[in-house]
Design a protein around this motif. Structure first.
Motif, PDB file in Angstrom:
ATOM      1  N   GLU A  29       0.834  -1.214   0.000  1.00 53.18           N
ATOM      2  CA  GLU A  29       0.000   0.000   0.000  1.00 53.18           C
ATOM      3  C   GLU A  29       0.866   1.260   0.000  1.00 53.18           C
ATOM      4  N   PHE A  30       1.984   1.213   0.697  1.00 57.51           N
ATOM      5  CA  PHE A  30       2.893   2.366   0.759  1.00 57.51           C
ATOM      6  C   PHE A  30       3.467   2.692  -0.612  1.00 57.51           C
ATOM      7  N   ARG A  32       2.076   3.168  -3.219  1.00 59.46           N
ATOM      8  CA  ARG A  32       1.218   4.121  -3.925  1.00 59.46           C
ATOM      9  C   ARG A  32       1.642   5.565  -3.683  1.00 59.46           C
ATOM     10  N   GLU A  33       2.482   5.778  -2.686  1.00 58.25           N
ATOM     11  CA  GLU A  33       2.988   7.114  -2.394  1.00 58.25           C
ATOM     12  C   GLU A  33       4.023   7.519  -3.452  1.00 58.25           C
ATOM     13  N   ALA A  36       7.825   6.082  -3.739  1.00 57.30           N
ATOM     14  CA  ALA A  36       8.016   4.813  -3.032  1.00 57.30           C
ATOM     15  C   ALA A  36       8.297   3.676  -4.010  1.00 57.30           C
TER      16      ALA A  36
END
Length: 178
Positions: A29-30, A32-33, A36
């Motif tokens: 999920e991270f 998506r930053e 990243a």
């Protein structure tokens, strides 16, 4: 393929790479930053708009193969050799389009948690068409007005705009005075 360097030639376009993400859901999920995904792919400066991090369970009814065919425009024939592999994936995948490299040559050095599953070429757009055959499609087919008529029309338009501006100024002065 994990750990292997992937070479992207300069000017590459129309290529889609699918990576399996063998990591905890929070880590996926991270990605998506902004920036990243650059870290796990081993290359800075990727366009984040061209990188999709997808939870496969969110594609219910469509599936990853449906996402690639319906969402990315790939053909069924391209997906067919990898269909079983794609449908067997769980967790998260990362879809990377060539536009993410912005035309520059690159060498990807993905983390061991990022495995290249497959690469596909987007089908080219067929720009062929029958030539338009009508009188209106011919060059210089629009009726031409005489220069004097064109100047008269321009004067009328200019005069109308001048009148509208003057009325607005008069209304503004009247509103301030009242």
């Amino acid at each position: 393929m994990s750990g292997d360097a992937l070479i992207v030639p300069e000017g590459e376009h129309g290529r889609i790479r699918v990576f399996a993400l063998d990591m905890r859901p929070e880590q996926a999920e991270f990605l998506r930053e902004p920036g990243a995904a650059d870290q796990v792919l081993g290359l800075a400066g990727l366009d984040p708009a061209q990188i999709d991090v997808i939870r496969i369970a969110d594609l219910e009814g469509l599936g990853l193969t449906g996402y690639l065919t319906e969402g990315c425009g790939l053909t069924e024939e391209q997906i067919l050799p990898d269909r079983a592999l794609l449908e067997g994936l769980e967790g998260y995948v990362l879809v990377l389009r060539s536009r993410a490299f912005q035309g520059a040559a690159a060498v990807l050095a993905p983390d061991p948690e990022v495995r290249l599953i497959a690469s596909y070429d987007e089908p080219d757009t067929d720009w062929r068409a029958e030539p338009v055959r009508s009188a209106s499609a011919e060059p210089y087919s629009a009726p031409r007005s005489a220069p004097r008529a064109a100047r008269a029309r321009a004067r009328r338009i200019g005069g109308g705009l001048f009148a509208v501006v003057m009325i607005l100024i008069a209304l503004l002065i009247w509103a301030v005075a009242v």
